[in-house]
Structure formats: structure tokens, C-alpha cells
Design a protein around this motif. Structure first.
Motif, PDB file in Angstrom:
ATOM      1  N   CYS A  41       0.845  -1.158  -0.089  1.00 46.13           N
ATOM      2  CA  CYS A  41       0.034   0.061   0.026  1.00 46.13           C
ATOM      3  C   CYS A  41       0.749   1.419   0.097  1.00 46.13           C
ATOM      4  O   CYS A  41       1.887   1.367   0.783  1.00 46.13           O
ATOM      5  CB  CYS A  41      -0.924   0.037   1.142  1.00 46.13           C
ATOM      6  SG  CYS A  41      -2.039  -1.456   1.206  1.00 46.13           S
ATOM      7  N   VAL A  42       0.512   2.390  -0.655  1.00 42.01           N
ATOM      8  CA  VAL A  42       1.285   3.433  -0.918  1.00 42.01           C
ATOM      9  C   VAL A  42       0.765   4.516  -1.041  1.00 42.01           C
ATOM     10  O   VAL A  42      -0.518   4.730  -1.146  1.00 42.01           O
ATOM     11  CB  VAL A  42       2.114   3.389  -2.213  1.00 42.01           C
ATOM     12  CG1 VAL A  42       3.190   2.096  -2.273  1.00 42.01           C
ATOM     13  CG2 VAL A  42       1.298   3.236  -3.590  1.00 42.01           C
ATOM     14  N   TYR A  43       1.248   5.843  -0.742  1.00 45.66           N
ATOM     15  CA  TYR A  43       0.754   7.074  -0.820  1.00 45.66           C
ATOM     16  C   TYR A  43       1.654   7.795  -1.976  1.00 45.66           C
ATOM     17  O   TYR A  43       2.802   7.517  -2.008  1.00 45.66           O
ATOM     18  CB  TYR A  43       1.088   7.986   0.176  1.00 45.66           C
ATOM     19  CG  TYR A  43       0.462   9.338   0.152  1.00 45.66           C
ATOM     20  CD1 TYR A  43      -0.743   9.868   0.224  1.00 45.66           C
ATOM     21  CD2 TYR A  43       1.610  10.189  -0.074  1.00 45.66           C
ATOM     22  CE1 TYR A  43      -0.903  11.162   0.126  1.00 45.66           C
ATOM     23  CE2 TYR A  43       1.401  11.664  -0.170  1.00 45.66           C
ATOM     24  CZ  TYR A  43      -0.107  12.060   0.025  1.00 45.66           C
ATOM     25  OH  TYR A  43      -0.086  13.439  -0.484  1.00 45.66           O
ATOM     26  N   VAL A  44       0.867   8.585  -2.800  1.00 47.27           N
ATOM     27  CA  VAL A  44       1.814   9.025  -3.954  1.00 47.27           C
ATOM     28  C   VAL A  44       1.481  10.717  -3.908  1.00 47.27           C
ATOM     29  O   VAL A  44       0.092  10.906  -3.878  1.00 47.27           O
ATOM     30  CB  VAL A  44       1.153   8.540  -5.570  1.00 47.27           C
ATOM     31  CG1 VAL A  44       1.969   9.262  -6.513  1.00 47.27           C
ATOM     32  CG2 VAL A  44       1.621   7.149  -5.742  1.00 47.27           C
ATOM     33  N   GLY A  45       2.384  11.232  -3.831  1.00 47.89           N
ATOM     34  CA  GLY A  45       2.247  12.812  -3.635  1.00 47.89           C
ATOM     35  C   GLY A  45       3.398  13.678  -4.660  1.00 47.89           C
ATOM     36  O   GLY A  45       4.046  12.884  -5.310  1.00 47.89           O
ATOM     37  N   MET A  46       3.293  14.926  -4.843  1.00 49.53           N
ATOM     38  CA  MET A  46       4.227  15.852  -5.543  1.00 49.53           C
ATOM     39  C   MET A  46       4.642  16.700  -4.388  1.00 49.53           C
ATOM     40  O   MET A  46       3.750  17.236  -3.647  1.00 49.53           O
ATOM     41  CB  MET A  46       3.417  16.414  -6.706  1.00 49.53           C
ATOM     42  CG  MET A  46       2.416  17.168  -6.389  1.00 49.53           C
ATOM     43  SD  MET A  46       2.326  18.630  -7.783  1.00 49.53           S
ATOM     44  CE  MET A  46       3.584  19.586  -7.505  1.00 49.53           C
ATOM     45  N   THR A  47       5.809  17.510  -4.763  1.00 51.35           N
ATOM     46  CA  THR A  47       6.356  18.357  -3.728  1.00 51.35           C
ATOM     47  C   THR A  47       7.223  19.295  -4.495  1.00 51.35           C
ATOM     48  O   THR A  47       7.808  18.937  -5.618  1.00 51.35           O
ATOM     49  CB  THR A  47       6.936  17.955  -2.578  1.00 51.35           C
ATOM     50  OG1 THR A  47       7.504  18.607  -1.662  1.00 51.35           O
ATOM     51  CG2 THR A  47       8.009  16.888  -3.004  1.00 51.35           C
ATOM     52  N   ALA A 105      -1.578  -1.616 -11.729  1.00 52.57           N
ATOM     53  CA  ALA A 105      -0.469  -2.584 -11.206  1.00 52.57           C
ATOM     54  C   ALA A 105      -0.900  -3.478  -9.947  1.00 52.57           C
ATOM     55  O   ALA A 105      -0.126  -4.580  -9.819  1.00 52.57           O
ATOM     56  CB  ALA A 105       0.870  -2.048 -11.259  1.00 52.57           C
ATOM     57  N   GLY A 106      -1.984  -3.167  -9.413  1.00 50.39           N
ATOM     58  CA  GLY A 106      -2.317  -3.890  -8.412  1.00 50.39           C
ATOM     59  C   GLY A 106      -1.846  -3.317  -6.838  1.00 50.39           C
ATOM     60  O   GLY A 106      -2.460  -3.881  -5.704  1.00 50.39           O
ATOM     61  N   TYR A 107      -1.162  -2.245  -6.996  1.00 54.16           N
ATOM     62  CA  TYR A 107      -0.843  -1.682  -5.576  1.00 54.16           C
ATOM     63  C   TYR A 107      -2.084  -1.108  -4.913  1.00 54.16           C
ATOM     64  O   TYR A 107      -3.030  -0.503  -5.513  1.00 54.16           O
ATOM     65  CB  TYR A 107       0.026  -0.389  -5.640  1.00 54.16           C
ATOM     66  CG  TYR A 107       1.745  -0.668  -6.335  1.00 54.16           C
ATOM     67  CD1 TYR A 107       2.653  -0.828  -5.066  1.00 54.16           C
ATOM     68  CD2 TYR A 107       1.980  -1.123  -7.471  1.00 54.16           C
ATOM     69  CE1 TYR A 107       3.922  -1.189  -5.401  1.00 54.16           C
ATOM     70  CE2 TYR A 107       3.258  -1.727  -7.927  1.00 54.16           C
ATOM     71  CZ  TYR A 107       4.184  -1.596  -6.833  1.00 54.16           C
ATOM     72  OH  TYR A 107       5.394  -2.018  -7.237  1.00 54.16           O
ATOM     73  N   GLY A 108      -2.129  -0.965  -3.644  1.00 58.47           N
ATOM     74  CA  GLY A 108      -3.076  -0.191  -2.886  1.00 58.47           C
ATOM     75  C   GLY A 108      -2.707   1.120  -2.780  1.00 58.47           C
ATOM     76  O   GLY A 108      -1.636   1.585  -2.429  1.00 58.47           O
ATOM     77  N   VAL A 109      -3.488   2.396  -3.322  1.00 58.82           N
ATOM     78  CA  VAL A 109      -3.026   3.557  -3.705  1.00 58.82           C
ATOM     79  C   VAL A 109      -3.729   4.733  -2.827  1.00 58.82           C
ATOM     80  O   VAL A 109      -4.907   4.596  -3.046  1.00 58.82           O
ATOM     81  CB  VAL A 109      -2.908   3.850  -5.117  1.00 58.82           C
ATOM     82  CG1 VAL A 109      -2.051   5.329  -5.452  1.00 58.82           C
ATOM     83  CG2 VAL A 109      -1.706   2.986  -5.731  1.00 58.82           C
ATOM     84  N   TRP A 110      -3.115   5.692  -2.267  1.00 60.42           N
ATOM     85  CA  TRP A 110      -3.857   6.767  -1.915  1.00 60.42           C
ATOM     86  C   TRP A 110      -3.251   8.157  -2.319  1.00 60.42           C
ATOM     87  O   TRP A 110      -1.987   8.059  -2.310  1.00 60.42           O
ATOM     88  CB  TRP A 110      -4.022   6.805  -0.487  1.00 60.42           C
ATOM     89  CG  TRP A 110      -4.803   8.077   0.329  1.00 60.42           C
ATOM     90  CD1 TRP A 110      -4.262   9.335   0.238  1.00 60.42           C
ATOM     91  CD2 TRP A 110      -6.402   7.673   0.149  1.00 60.42           C
ATOM     92  NE1 TRP A 110      -5.786   9.808   0.916  1.00 60.42           N
ATOM     93  CE2 TRP A 110      -6.881   9.103   0.587  1.00 60.42           C
ATOM     94  CE3 TRP A 110      -7.029   6.851   0.193  1.00 60.42           C
ATOM     95  CZ2 TRP A 110      -7.951   9.258   0.955  1.00 60.42           C
ATOM     96  CZ3 TRP A 110      -8.451   6.954   0.316  1.00 60.42           C
ATOM     97  CH2 TRP A 110      -8.996   8.316   0.686  1.00 60.42           C
ATOM     98  N   GLN A 111      -3.646   8.887  -3.087  1.00 61.92           N
ATOM     99  CA  GLN A 111      -3.342  10.272  -3.674  1.00 61.92           C
ATOM    100  C   GLN A 111      -4.063  11.205  -3.487  1.00 61.92           C
ATOM    101  O   GLN A 111      -5.545  11.093  -4.040  1.00 61.92           O
ATOM    102  CB  GLN A 111      -3.166   9.623  -5.241  1.00 61.92           C
ATOM    103  CG  GLN A 111      -2.481  10.777  -5.963  1.00 61.92           C
ATOM    104  CD  GLN A 111      -3.718  11.686  -6.665  1.00 61.92           C
ATOM    105  OE1 GLN A 111      -4.431  11.054  -7.361  1.00 61.92           O
ATOM    106  NE2 GLN A 111      -3.293  12.780  -6.972  1.00 61.92           N
ATOM    107  N   ALA A 112      -3.928  12.166  -2.743  1.00 55.86           N
ATOM    108  CA  ALA A 112      -4.821  13.285  -2.500  1.00 55.86           C
ATOM    109  C   ALA A 112      -4.660  14.400  -3.344  1.00 55.86           C
ATOM    110  O   ALA A 112      -3.717  14.982  -3.946  1.00 55.86           O
ATOM    111  CB  ALA A 112      -4.505  13.853  -1.096  1.00 55.86           C
TER     112      ALA A 112
END
Length: 112
Positions: A41-47, A105-112
């Protein structure tokens, strides 16, 4: 003395591995109905910051995503380093594209 020109491309996408315990969060489960339990499970962000610094800020509670603050484990640079750095608009778009690609690809993803 010559001045270095300011780097134009200083935005980054980044991916944070989340503890498997995030799966107990109903909102996370609802957002990831096709999650492959063999993938993290992952979080995807930008900065506009260095991803390491941004991760540290999440973990310190500074402008933190609640899932990263509670379940953040580490950065997964192998999933994002090849894209960085980039202009703001590209990072904004890549954050969404990367999240979609990882979810597909099957990852559990959180992206805000």
C-alpha cells in the motif's frame, strides 16, 4: 563571481510505502477494490521539496497526509526517481498518472 541560474525544474513526485495496517481504514479499502495483497500500500504525492524532506515533514505532522502520518514506513524511490525533477505542471500531472499506473498494477494507492 558567476551566479548559477536558478534551476527551473525542482518539483518531484514521490511514493511512500504505508504499513499494511492502512487496509483497516474503510476509505482506503473503498479506493482500492482491486488491490493485490502481494503488492504494498502506498501514498503518491508531489512536492517542490526534496522527497526525503517532504517525507520527514509528513512524519512530523507538517502539512501531513493522515495516512502517511499514521502509517508511513519509508520512501520507495525505485518507483519515482526516474521522473524527477520536473516542472510544476508535469509533476502535478505525473502524480495522478503514477497513482493510476500503480493502482492498475495492483498496488493499494492513496493520492490526494
Amino acid at each position: 563571481m558567476s551566479r548559477r541560474p536558478r534551476e527551473r525544474h525542482h518539483h518531484h513526485v514521490y511514493v511512500v510505502q504505508l504499513s499494511d495496517r492502512v487496509w483497516n481504514e474503510p476509505a482506503f479499502r473503498k479506493a482500492n477494490p482491486a488491490h493485490d495483497i502481494c503488492k504494498p500500500c502506498v501514498y503518491v504525492g508531489m512536492t517542490g521539496l526534496d522527497p526525503d524532506l517532504r517525507f520527514d515533514r509528513h512524519m512530523a505532522g507538517v502539512q501531513a497526509n493522515r495516512f502517511v502520518l499514521k502509517y508511513g514506513v519509508r520512501l520507495l524511490p525505485e518507483l519515482y526517481e526516474c521522473y524527477n525533477p520536473m516542472p510544476y505542471e508535469a509533476a502535478r500531472d505525473m502524480e495522478v498518472e503514477l497513482a493510476i499506473g500503480l493502482r492498475e498494477a495492483g498496488y493499494g494507492v492513496w493520492q490526494a
